[in-house]
Design a protein around this motif. Sequence first.
Motif, PDB file in Angstrom:
ATOM      1  N   ILE A  30       0.853  -1.189   0.000  1.00  8.90           N
ATOM      2  CA  ILE A  30       0.000   0.000   0.000  1.00  8.90           C
ATOM      3  C   ILE A  30       0.883   1.231   0.000  1.00  8.90           C
ATOM      4  N   ASN A  31       0.680   2.102  -0.982  1.00  7.29           N
ATOM      5  CA  ASN A  31       1.427   3.354  -1.074  1.00  7.29           C
ATOM      6  C   ASN A  31       0.548   4.518  -0.611  1.00  7.29           C
ATOM      7  N   GLU A  34      -3.080   5.735  -1.970  1.00  2.19           N
ATOM      8  CA  GLU A  34      -3.844   4.607  -2.521  1.00  2.19           C
ATOM      9  C   GLU A  34      -4.868   4.094  -1.513  1.00  2.19           C
ATOM     10  N   THR A  35      -5.973   3.602  -2.039  1.00  2.22           N
ATOM     11  CA  THR A  35      -6.964   2.955  -1.185  1.00  2.22           C
ATOM     12  C   THR A  35      -7.154   1.520  -1.656  1.00  2.22           C
ATOM     13  N   HIS A  36      -6.888   0.604  -0.742  1.00  4.97           N
ATOM     14  CA  HIS A  36      -7.026  -0.821  -1.037  1.00  4.97           C
ATOM     15  C   HIS A  36      -8.186  -1.378  -0.234  1.00  4.97           C
ATOM     16  N   LYS A 194      -7.392  11.648   3.168  1.00  2.00           N
ATOM     17  CA  LYS A 194      -6.698  11.305   1.915  1.00  2.00           C
ATOM     18  C   LYS A 194      -6.282  12.588   1.187  1.00  2.00           C
ATOM     19  N   GLY A 200      -2.559   6.696   2.887  1.00  2.00           N
ATOM     20  CA  GLY A 200      -2.798   5.404   2.252  1.00  2.00           C
ATOM     21  C   GLY A 200      -3.769   4.617   3.107  1.00  2.00           C
ATOM     22  N   ASP A 217      -8.788   2.057  -5.098  1.00  3.25           N
ATOM     23  CA  ASP A 217      -7.970   1.907  -6.308  1.00  3.25           C
ATOM     24  C   ASP A 217      -7.784   0.433  -6.630  1.00  3.25           C
ATOM     25  N   TYR A 218      -7.742  -0.363  -5.570  1.00  6.61           N
ATOM     26  CA  TYR A 218      -7.567  -1.810  -5.734  1.00  6.61           C
ATOM     27  C   TYR A 218      -8.539  -2.541  -4.828  1.00  6.61           C
TER      28      TYR A 218
END
Lengths: 251, 395
Positions: A30-31, A34-36, A194, A200, A217-218
């Motif tokens: 996770i960067n 980014e939203t995972h 964010k 992240g 994002d993922y």
Amino acid sequence: MSTLEIRNLHVTVETPEGTKEILKGVDLTINSGETHAIMGPNGSGKSTLAYSIAGHPKYEITEGSVTLDGEDVLEMSVDERAKAGLFLAMQYPVEVPGVSVSNFLRTAKTAIDGEAPKLRTWVKDVKGAMENLRMDPSFGERGVNEGFSGGEKKRHEILQMELLQPKISILDETDSGLDVDALRIVSEGVNRAKDNTGLGVMLITHYTRILRYIKPDYVHVFVNGRVAEEGGPELAERLEAEGYDRYLASA
Amino acid sequence: MTVTDHTQATADAAHSHGIIPDKSRADRPTSFDVDVFPVPTGREENWRFSAVRDLKPLFADEAADGHLEWTTSDLPEGVSLVEVPVDEAQARSVRAPGDRASAIAAKRSGGAMALTIAANTVVEEPITIDLNGTGGDVRGHLLVEIGQSAEATVVITRTGTARYSELVSVDLKDNSGLNLVLLQQWDEDAVHAGEVVARLGRDSRLRGTVVTLGGKVVRLNTSAAFAGEGASVDLFGLYFADSGQHQEHQLFVDHAVPKCTSRVTYKGALAGKTARSVWIGDVLIRAAAEGTDTYELNRNLVLTDGARADSVPNLEIETGEIEGAGHASATGRFDEEQMFYLRSRGISEEQARKLVVRGFFADLIHEIGVPAVEESLMRQIDLEIAHVEEELENE
Ligand SMILES: Nc1ncnc2c1ncn2[C@@H]1O[C@H](COP(=O)(O)OP(=O)(O)OP(=O)(O)O)[C@@H](O)[C@H]1O
Ligand SMILES: [Mg+2]
């Protein structure tokens, strides 16, 4: 720019029946910014992943690594991890009777920053953050999570996140048990963080509904202690239509 | 409404009992005659958890050589503090002693100190009495007498060291109010057995707070008896036992008349292998005491392995016509989930422990109602916690 890197993570817990492996080789990066979304059925190990990263003593890491910007997170104590920039919004926040929210927030902020916040700006920041989350100022004088409703506890978690400004935040089912209004308020808080700090996010959830408010994002499908499938936001739509049956059958 | 709530969160090193004694609490003898009370062996109902061996010097019916140094705040008009001879002191006591140590204290005091607040006198500032021991055996007898419709706050602080036994008689005349704070801040070798007996007149209000932090052995036995309707008593207690400390608090609330209210709230923390605390809370609701409302609570927080807390609530009810009666006793280990939560916000282990223990005591401390005492207590609790950190490091 920060990176949380989880490699081949294996985790066990002690149960009355003996040692039980719950995480069976998790890989995830996770960067900042980014939203995972991590989605998976009950008992698949999502909270275990969250707690293991935060350093809960109940979970033993038997294999693998977790690093934040190259630093070994697993070597750090629980509070060192928080100071390094990790935050966990808990699925079931803990009540700490007799410790007022305002004292708790100030103590945490002082610990994270290494110095006490400037009183005037701090009071203003807390007030503003509470207003944004539609929390009555009287919460400041109450005991931490003491007698809070489920939704109030979740808002309080996001309040802490906004004030402590972590690099990477793990939200463990922050959406569960919230009505639509509360869900929107909490999601706005996450989106603010964010935008403001390039946070992240590891967004652990059961339901796809929150993904309308916080855009992932993922998407990672989590089944039986590992990531079973990965994709973009479209994967969430597919999960909504089909559920987890497909993965459980093959598990 | 009748509620009997006996919750117990048990921990490895903690013991809770719900034993109803075979005899009624009302049957225990009281007398100024020392010989009524044989030397305790530790098998007696009221001594079975006591540090009888350390208390032994207090059971010797002999003249005592030591004394406590008294320092008293300026006494306003309507307040007097005078010495009275033994005979008179016994006659003015609200009740005769209930055990050997306090019977000897009353007999061998060499005269009692009587603090008297005249009727209708309202004392705004707390009256403070500091008692400092310089070693040796000391027997003490104190009378606190609050006249009708008078009100006062009295803070008695014990420091230094002594082998000290005492009888404190507290007489609340009708419609009077007393906030009595007893602070046990002895040096670590002091041994103290005290009996506090209070009689509450009609519509009177007693808040009694006991704080025991110091001393090797402290055994405080507080009784409150209602003598008139409409009175209320709130008894608070806070204790913190380290290794080598034995702290015992016994309570007896005697509801003998109708329409009185009692609340007992005692909380203790224990740290260190040989830390020991005992709490015994007896409440008796006699047949005549209709409309009684009572609740007693004892909570213990066990911070380290090896410490032991005994907690024994007893409720005897002789009438069904009551407002409410309940008790709760819980002894728990330090909550790891609370620690994890605080530490996951960057708060160090030491600071987190401090927050949790402070939080545990916070509501109780705020009940004391004497700001200077509240502040100094918070500081002392911080010191106690710092001590715990040392104990943990040495483990
Ligand atoms: N301390 C423990 N002792 C025994 N089993 C445990 C323990 N902690 C977790 N488990 C088990 O590990 C598995 C994963 O639990 P976890 O809470 O991580 O799942 P989850 O995906 O977060 O579930 P949910 O969606 O219900 O929150 C479950 O089967 C759970 O019962
Ligand atoms: Mg979970």
